[in-house]
Design a protein around this motif. Sequence first.
Motif, PDB file in Angstrom:
ATOM      1  N   GLY A 145       0.859  -1.173  -0.074  1.00 13.00           N
ATOM      2  CA  GLY A 145       0.034  -0.153  -0.131  1.00 13.00           C
ATOM      3  C   GLY A 145       0.908   1.406  -0.144  1.00 13.00           C
ATOM      4  N   ASP A 146       0.834   1.868   1.084  1.00 12.75           N
ATOM      5  CA  ASP A 146       1.597   3.125   0.982  1.00 12.75           C
ATOM      6  C   ASP A 146       2.577   3.320   2.022  1.00 12.75           C
ATOM      7  N   ASN A 147       2.660   2.027   2.717  1.00 12.83           N
ATOM      8  CA  ASN A 147       3.597   1.722   3.564  1.00 12.83           C
ATOM      9  C   ASN A 147       5.035   0.878   3.211  1.00 12.83           C
ATOM     10  N   GLU A 148       6.200   1.741   3.276  1.00 12.26           N
ATOM     11  CA  GLU A 148       7.276   1.278   2.956  1.00 12.26           C
ATOM     12  C   GLU A 148       7.784  -0.025   3.903  1.00 12.26           C
ATOM     13  N   VAL A 149       8.280  -1.131   3.337  1.00 13.90           N
ATOM     14  CA  VAL A 149       8.831  -2.225   4.266  1.00 13.90           C
ATOM     15  C   VAL A 149      10.211  -2.409   3.941  1.00 13.90           C
ATOM     16  N   ASN A 150      11.045  -2.379   5.009  1.00 17.52           N
ATOM     17  CA  ASN A 150      12.428  -2.631   4.816  1.00 17.52           C
ATOM     18  C   ASN A 150      12.628  -4.236   5.073  1.00 17.52           C
ATOM     19  N   LEU A 151      13.384  -4.633   3.975  1.00 16.30           N
ATOM     20  CA  LEU A 151      13.817  -6.171   3.951  1.00 16.30           C
ATOM     21  C   LEU A 151      15.135  -6.526   3.854  1.00 16.30           C
ATOM     22  N   MET A 152      15.370  -7.605   4.579  1.00 14.87           N
ATOM     23  CA  MET A 152      16.838  -8.233   4.235  1.00 14.87           C
ATOM     24  C   MET A 152      17.146  -8.623   3.088  1.00 14.87           C
ATOM     25  N   ALA A 153      18.217  -8.895   2.575  1.00 11.45           N
ATOM     26  CA  ALA A 153      18.402  -9.291   1.241  1.00 11.45           C
ATOM     27  C   ALA A 153      17.960 -10.653   0.753  1.00 11.45           C
ATOM     28  N   LYS A 154      17.841 -11.632   1.738  1.00  9.37           N
ATOM     29  CA  LYS A 154      17.220 -12.871   1.481  1.00  9.37           C
ATOM     30  C   LYS A 154      15.743 -12.760   1.358  1.00  9.37           C
ATOM     31  N   GLU A 155      15.079 -11.879   2.373  1.00 13.17           N
ATOM     32  CA  GLU A 155      13.510 -11.575   2.360  1.00 13.17           C
ATOM     33  C   GLU A 155      13.245 -10.859   0.940  1.00 13.17           C
ATOM     34  N   PHE A 156      14.279 -10.162   0.587  1.00 14.42           N
ATOM     35  CA  PHE A 156      13.764  -9.293  -0.778  1.00 14.42           C
ATOM     36  C   PHE A 156      13.821 -10.407  -1.785  1.00 14.42           C
ATOM     37  N   ALA A 157      14.822 -11.146  -1.906  1.00 15.77           N
ATOM     38  CA  ALA A 157      15.069 -12.162  -3.011  1.00 15.77           C
ATOM     39  C   ALA A 157      13.755 -13.327  -2.966  1.00 15.77           C
ATOM     40  N   MET A 158      13.226 -13.605  -1.596  1.00 13.04           N
ATOM     41  CA  MET A 158      12.194 -14.516  -1.659  1.00 13.04           C
ATOM     42  C   MET A 158      10.697 -13.760  -2.215  1.00 13.04           C
ATOM     43  N   LEU A 159      10.733 -12.208  -1.773  1.00 10.61           N
ATOM     44  CA  LEU A 159       9.548 -11.783  -2.197  1.00 10.61           C
ATOM     45  C   LEU A 159       9.552 -11.620  -3.810  1.00 10.61           C
ATOM     46  N   GLU A 160      10.964 -11.167  -4.218  1.00  8.09           N
ATOM     47  CA  GLU A 160      10.729 -11.000  -5.743  1.00  8.09           C
ATOM     48  C   GLU A 160      10.634 -12.269  -6.453  1.00  8.09           C
ATOM     49  N   HIS A 161      10.998 -13.405  -5.981  1.00  7.23           N
ATOM     50  CA  HIS A 161      10.690 -14.596  -6.502  1.00  7.23           C
ATOM     51  C   HIS A 161       9.269 -14.954  -6.608  1.00  7.23           C
ATOM     52  N   PHE A 162       8.474 -14.714  -5.307  1.00 14.02           N
ATOM     53  CA  PHE A 162       7.042 -14.889  -5.444  1.00 14.02           C
ATOM     54  C   PHE A 162       6.396 -13.769  -6.335  1.00 14.02           C
ATOM     55  N   MET A 163       6.795 -12.780  -6.379  1.00 13.67           N
ATOM     56  CA  MET A 163       6.241 -11.832  -7.214  1.00 13.67           C
ATOM     57  C   MET A 163       6.216 -11.989  -8.856  1.00 13.67           C
ATOM     58  N   ARG A 164       7.521 -12.698  -9.132  1.00 13.48           N
ATOM     59  CA  ARG A 164       7.588 -13.061 -10.436  1.00 13.48           C
ATOM     60  C   ARG A 164       6.743 -14.164 -10.572  1.00 13.48           C
ATOM     61  N   HIS A 165       6.171 -14.983  -9.742  1.00 13.17           N
ATOM     62  CA  HIS A 165       5.508 -16.221 -10.052  1.00 13.17           C
ATOM     63  C   HIS A 165       4.127 -16.197  -9.032  1.00 13.17           C
ATOM     64  N   PRO A 166       3.335 -15.103  -9.413  1.00  9.55           N
ATOM     65  CA  PRO A 166       2.192 -15.118  -8.524  1.00  9.55           C
ATOM     66  C   PRO A 166       1.432 -16.176  -8.621  1.00  9.55           C
ATOM     67  N   GLY A 167       0.698 -16.653  -7.681  1.00 10.91           N
ATOM     68  CA  GLY A 167      -0.253 -17.547  -7.450  1.00 10.91           C
ATOM     69  C   GLY A 167       0.602 -19.250  -7.680  1.00 10.91           C
ATOM     70  N   GLN A 168       1.772 -19.058  -7.942  1.00  5.22           N
ATOM     71  CA  GLN A 168       2.474 -20.404  -8.182  1.00  5.22           C
ATOM     72  C   GLN A 168       2.973 -20.976  -6.842  1.00  5.22           C
TER      73      GLN A 168
END
Length: 223
Positions: A145-168
């Motif tokens: 939403g409007d809230n920025e979230v600070n992620l560690m490197a591995k958390e960022f990588a995991m979220l990016e992976h999920f976002m590139r494969h939404p629903g999978q």
Amino acid sequence: MPKVLVVDDDVYLTKMVADWLKSENFAVEVVNNGTDAKALIRDFHYDLILLDWNLPDATGVSLLNEYRNNGGVGMVLMLTGRDQIEDKKQGFASGADDYLTKPFDISELVARLHALMRRPRTVYQQELQVGEIRLNTHTRAVFVGDNEVNLMAKEFAMLEHFMRHPGQVFDCAMLLHRLWKSEQAVGEETVRTCIKRLRQKLDANSDKSHIETLYGSGYRLRT
């Protein structure tokens, strides 16, 4: 975060390339012989492979042929001192996506890798959005939403992976395979801990978790 395997027997060159790619937010692994390279590309997924033509115990072309014949779909850029057109034709015929002659400028290598990632086989947009989650791979910014979230490197990588494969759906073994370096002594509990931390940060202002657990199957990002 694109995962890259660098295969070259020049230790100085591989260190320089790895350090530069890490500064460009690539996840990098390095091997200096064909035997180790063959084991890694057999057991792990890589988005990009930088493959030297001449290795102490194999040729890059033979490794590439085996990789493609076994269904490998990662982008492969050949690194070599050979500049004859027939050699280039042989490399491309074996399944190479690009070809860079040594010596090369490191900035040209990085530019070629970014160009490869823009090809349809593996699309890496810088701006990703799934539902209310937005992620920018260049600035490393994440918003729910409007809230920025600070992620560690591995958390960022995991979220990016999920976002590139939404629903999978991905189980712990698949996430280990795709997101953790092969030499790291980690197990499925490491994955579960990372998902727990990621959920706590993403779900701070939500009644429902953005990452759904499918018991007996794995995890997926809600769409």
